[in-house]
Design an enzyme around this catalytic site. Structure first.
Site, PDB file in Angstrom:
ATOM      1  N   GLY A   1      14.494 -20.722  75.426  1.00 19.85           N
ATOM      2  CA  GLY A   1      14.730 -21.838  76.330  1.00 19.85           C
ATOM      3  C   GLY A   1      16.091 -21.798  76.983  1.00 19.85           C
TER       4      GLY A   1
ATOM      5  CG  ASP B   1      18.590 -15.557  79.500  1.00 25.37           C
ATOM      6  OD1 ASP B   1      18.231 -15.863  80.660  1.00 25.37           O
ATOM      7  OD2 ASP B   1      19.031 -14.432  79.205  1.00 25.37           O
TER       8      ASP B   1
ATOM      9  CB  THR C   1       8.542 -20.312  77.392  1.00 21.89           C
ATOM     10  OG1 THR C   1       8.635 -20.612  76.010  1.00 21.89           O
ATOM     11  CG2 THR C   1       7.097 -20.023  77.740  1.00 21.89           C
TER      12      THR C   1
ATOM     13  CG  ASN D   1      13.514 -29.680  76.831  1.00 17.65           C
ATOM     14  OD1 ASN D   1      12.656 -29.217  77.585  1.00 17.65           O
ATOM     15  ND2 ASN D   1      13.535 -29.406  75.528  1.00 17.65           N
ATOM     16  NE  ARG D   2      11.094 -36.300  82.205  1.00 19.23           N
ATOM     17  CZ  ARG D   2      11.846 -37.244  81.667  1.00 19.23           C
ATOM     18  NH1 ARG D   2      11.862 -37.424  80.366  1.00 19.23           N
ATOM     19  NH2 ARG D   2      12.606 -38.032  82.432  1.00 19.23           N
TER      20      ARG D   2
ATOM     21  CG  PHE E   1       6.787 -23.502  79.770  1.00 18.42           C
ATOM     22  CD1 PHE E   1       7.703 -23.660  78.741  1.00 18.42           C
ATOM     23  CD2 PHE E   1       5.452 -23.343  79.435  1.00 18.42           C
ATOM     24  CE1 PHE E   1       7.303 -23.676  77.409  1.00 18.42           C
ATOM     25  CE2 PHE E   1       5.034 -23.348  78.109  1.00 18.42           C
ATOM     26  CZ  PHE E   1       5.958 -23.519  77.102  1.00 18.42           C
TER      27      PHE E   1
ATOM     28  CG  ASN F   1       8.853 -18.271  73.610  1.00 20.84           C
ATOM     29  OD1 ASN F   1       8.013 -18.732  74.375  1.00 20.84           O
ATOM     30  ND2 ASN F   1       9.244 -18.898  72.522  1.00 20.84           N
TER      31      ASN F   1
ATOM     32  CB  SER G   1       6.448 -26.277  75.066  1.00 22.96           C
ATOM     33  OG  SER G   1       6.942 -27.221  75.995  1.00 22.96           O
TER      34      SER G   1
ATOM     35  CG  ASN H   1       8.479 -30.808  77.674  1.00 23.53           C
ATOM     36  OD1 ASN H   1       8.337 -32.007  77.486  1.00 23.53           O
ATOM     37  ND2 ASN H   1       9.479 -30.115  77.146  1.00 23.53           N
ATOM     38  CB  THR H   2       2.860 -26.941  79.147  1.00 29.97           C
ATOM     39  OG1 THR H   2       4.043 -26.368  79.704  1.00 29.97           O
ATOM     40  CG2 THR H   2       1.644 -26.405  79.899  1.00 29.97           C
TER      41      THR H   2
ATOM     42  CE  LYS I   1      10.231 -22.456  69.288  1.00 23.40           C
ATOM     43  NZ  LYS I   1      11.362 -22.186  70.178  1.00 23.40           N
TER      44      LYS I   1
ATOM     45  CB  THR J   1       9.502 -26.609  64.299  1.00 25.55           C
ATOM     46  OG1 THR J   1      10.679 -27.411  64.446  1.00 25.55           O
ATOM     47  CG2 THR J   1       9.020 -26.632  62.904  1.00 25.55           C
ATOM     48  CG  ASN J   2       8.927 -25.734  70.758  1.00 21.77           C
ATOM     49  OD1 ASN J   2       9.852 -26.310  71.344  1.00 21.77           O
ATOM     50  ND2 ASN J   2       8.233 -24.761  71.317  1.00 21.77           N
ATOM     51  CB  THR J   3      11.503 -29.977  71.005  1.00 22.70           C
ATOM     52  OG1 THR J   3      10.392 -29.725  71.881  1.00 22.70           O
ATOM     53  CG2 THR J   3      12.680 -29.130  71.448  1.00 22.70           C
TER      54      THR J   3
ATOM     55  CE1 TYR K   1      19.762 -25.251  74.844  1.00 15.77           C
ATOM     56  CE2 TYR K   1      17.707 -24.076  75.065  1.00 15.77           C
ATOM     57  CZ  TYR K   1      18.764 -24.743  75.633  1.00 15.77           C
ATOM     58  OH  TYR K   1      18.823 -24.877  76.995  1.00 15.77           O
TER      59      TYR K   1
HETATM   60  C1  FMN Z   1      16.677 -27.482  76.848  1.00 17.24           C
HETATM   61  C2  FMN Z   1      15.714 -26.819  75.923  1.00 17.24           C
HETATM   62  C3  FMN Z   1      14.766 -25.948  76.431  1.00 17.24           C
HETATM   63  C4  FMN Z   1      13.871 -25.320  75.570  1.00 17.24           C
HETATM   64  N1  FMN Z   1      12.963 -24.440  76.079  1.00 17.24           N
HETATM   65  C5  FMN Z   1      12.142 -23.785  75.230  1.00 17.24           C
HETATM   66  C6  FMN Z   1      11.228 -22.817  75.723  1.00 17.24           C
HETATM   67  O1  FMN Z   1      11.168 -22.544  76.918  1.00 17.24           O
HETATM   68  N2  FMN Z   1      10.413 -22.196  74.832  1.00 17.24           N
HETATM   69  C7  FMN Z   1      10.458 -22.460  73.484  1.00 17.24           C
HETATM   70  O2  FMN Z   1       9.711 -21.848  72.717  1.00 17.24           O
HETATM   71  N3  FMN Z   1      11.335 -23.352  72.991  1.00 17.24           N
HETATM   72  C8  FMN Z   1      12.160 -24.004  73.827  1.00 17.24           C
HETATM   73  N4  FMN Z   1      13.053 -24.913  73.329  1.00 17.24           N
HETATM   74  C9  FMN Z   1      13.038 -25.206  71.873  1.00 17.24           C
HETATM   75  C10 FMN Z   1      14.088 -24.409  71.125  1.00 17.24           C
HETATM   76  O3  FMN Z   1      13.864 -23.027  71.211  1.00 17.24           O
HETATM   77  C11 FMN Z   1      14.105 -24.838  69.642  1.00 17.24           C
HETATM   78  O4  FMN Z   1      12.859 -24.498  69.064  1.00 17.24           O
HETATM   79  C12 FMN Z   1      14.334 -26.323  69.473  1.00 17.24           C
HETATM   80  O5  FMN Z   1      15.261 -26.803  70.404  1.00 17.24           O
HETATM   81  C13 FMN Z   1      14.825 -26.674  68.070  1.00 17.24           C
HETATM   82  O6  FMN Z   1      16.042 -26.009  67.814  1.00 17.24           O
HETATM   83  P1  FMN Z   1      17.491 -26.710  67.970  1.00 17.24           P
HETATM   84  O7  FMN Z   1      17.431 -28.015  67.229  1.00 17.24           O
HETATM   85  O8  FMN Z   1      18.458 -25.739  67.399  1.00 17.24           O
HETATM   86  O9  FMN Z   1      17.692 -26.927  69.432  1.00 17.24           O
HETATM   87  C14 FMN Z   1      13.944 -25.565  74.174  1.00 17.24           C
HETATM   88  C15 FMN Z   1      14.915 -26.436  73.682  1.00 17.24           C
HETATM   89  C16 FMN Z   1      15.795 -27.057  74.526  1.00 17.24           C
HETATM   90  C17 FMN Z   1      16.824 -27.995  73.949  1.00 17.24           C
END
Ligand code: FMN
Length: 362
Positions: A68, A70, A91, A116-117, A120, A144, A180, A182-183, A220, A248-250, A324
């Site tokens: 997320g 890069d 992603t 965040n929303r 992708f 990813n 995610s 957001n999709t 993931k 995990t993801n968010t 992140y």
């Molecule tokens: C701004 C933002 C964008 C993200 N974009 C993606 C993404 O594109 N693909 C993905 O698998 N996770 C994405 N994530 C989730 C992170 O990779 C990570 O799983 C999540 O933020 C939990 O880790 P953290 O608490 O260290 O941020 C994103 C997170 C943030 C904050």
């Protein structure tokens, strides 16, 4: 210094624009001949006790940058130079897409969290592949992939495999992101009935695109899954011979935040990351480890801010950890600091390698 700069300036600027500008400036700086090597010499993990083996590679340290940050693989070299043990780009979706309307990224400083929303936003798989064709050979890069928004669920497999065909040959590991928030509908792909054919098809695509080198494949998952679903995914991963799970993801949950409820509600929908996610991510990790044992490599992510957090995940069974939000609040010195403190923990525990700590509490 970063914290002072953050408090004084950065927190007052819009979150997404700040990310774009600071990342672009860092890439420009690191592109100056000699700077990358200089920075890397200063920041890269070099302590032998931190070396970890995963996915057939040796990594200099277990802390990586989560997906997320890069999304378009624009700055892999610059990010590795900061001292991450590995970087996960994406992603990436098969087709380029703009993501959701702005604003779509928000800080919750009182909670050391983000919402965040983005949805992708990315340049698509062709552009990412063109950039990754010039990737550094040294340094571990995960890629990813996710579903293009306009593609219907019935076409999801073809959409993911299109990305896998292009990107697997350029990836040290490939991640199928089905988590995610957001999709629309994406997380429904986490049910085993849908996930099995999807992962099997992406596995085939990887093998077709990269016949000489088996590309490790991971999935993931979301922190919001029910316990039975987590177990089912662990079982499926073992059944399919998957290489790993990223947990995990968010989260879509908003419980227990210090930020006032009306302010949180006003931000609207999106995935919450950072400190409030830590406990749930740890619980999911523990469950995966209890179910799958050592048959699956686990990557822990979600609310990791300190070396204590990272150490706890490793002892719970994670071979690697990612962050992140911790990086956003911790600044450019964050990966080095975590690695340095982790090395001290390894020694204090009387171990000669961090690998000896993996799963010690499991
Ligand atoms: C701004 C933002 C964008 C993200 N974009 C993606 C993404 O594109 N693909 C993905 O698998 N996770 C994405 N994530 C989730 C992170 O990779 C990570 O799983 C999540 O933020 C939990 O880790 P953290 O608490 O260290 O941020 C994103 C997170 C943030 C904050």
């Amino acid at each position: 210094m970063y914290r002072f700069l953050y408090w004084l300036v950065l927190q007052r600027l819009p979150a997404e624009g700040t990310h774009r500008v600071t990342f672009a400036l860092w890439r420009a700086l690191v592109a100056v001949p000699g700077v990358a090597a200089l920075v890397q010499r200063w920041l890269a993990p070099r302590d032998a006790v931190l070396r970890v083996h995963a996915f057939g590679r040796e990594l200099p340290g277990p802390l990586g940058l989560a997906a997320g940050f890069d999304k378009d693989a624009k700055g892999v070299r610059a990010l590795l130079a900061l001292g991450f043990g590995f970087v996960e780009v994406g992603t990436v979706t098969a087709e380029a897409q703009p993501g959701n309307p702005k604003p779509r990224l928000f800080r919750l400083p009182r909670d050391r969290a983000l919402v965040n929303r983005l949805g992708f936003n990315n340049d698509g798989a062709v552009a990412a592949a063109q950039r990754l064709a010039h990737r550094p050979a040294e340094g571990t890069i995960g890629v990813n992939i996710g579903k293009t928004k306009r593609v219907a669920e019935a076409e999801a497999i073809a959409d993911y495999t299109a990305s896998a065909l292009r990107l697997a040959p350029l990836a040290d590991y490939l991640v199928v992101n089905v988590s995610s928030p957001n999709t629309p509908g994406l997380r429904d792909l986490q049910t085993v009935d849908k996930l099995r054919p999807l992962l099997a098809a992406v596995r085939d695509a990887c093998d077709l695109a990269s016949p000489m080198r088996r590309v490790p494949l991971l999935v993931k998952i979301a922190p919001d899954l029910a316990d039975e679903d987590i177990d089912a995914i662990a079982d499926l991963a073992v059944e399919l011979g998957l290489d790993g799970i990223i947990a995990t993801n968010t989260t879509i949950a908003r419980a227990g935040l210090a930020t006032p409820e009306p302010r949180v509600a006003a931000l609207g929908a999106g995935g919450l990351s950072g400190a409030p996610l830590a406990l749930r991510s740890l619980v999911v990790l523990r469950r995966l480890r209890a179910r799958a044992g050592t048959r699956i490599t686990l990557i822990a992510v979600g609310g990791i801010e300190t070396a204590d957090d990272a150490w706890q995940r490793i002892r719970a069974g994670a071979t690697l950890v990612q962050g992140y939000t911790g990086f956003i609040y911790g600044g450019p010195g964050w990966p080095r600091r975590i690695h340095r403190e982790l090395a001290a923990k390894v020694r204090a525990a009387g171990l000669s390698s961090i690998e000896q700590a993996i799963g010690a509490d499991a």
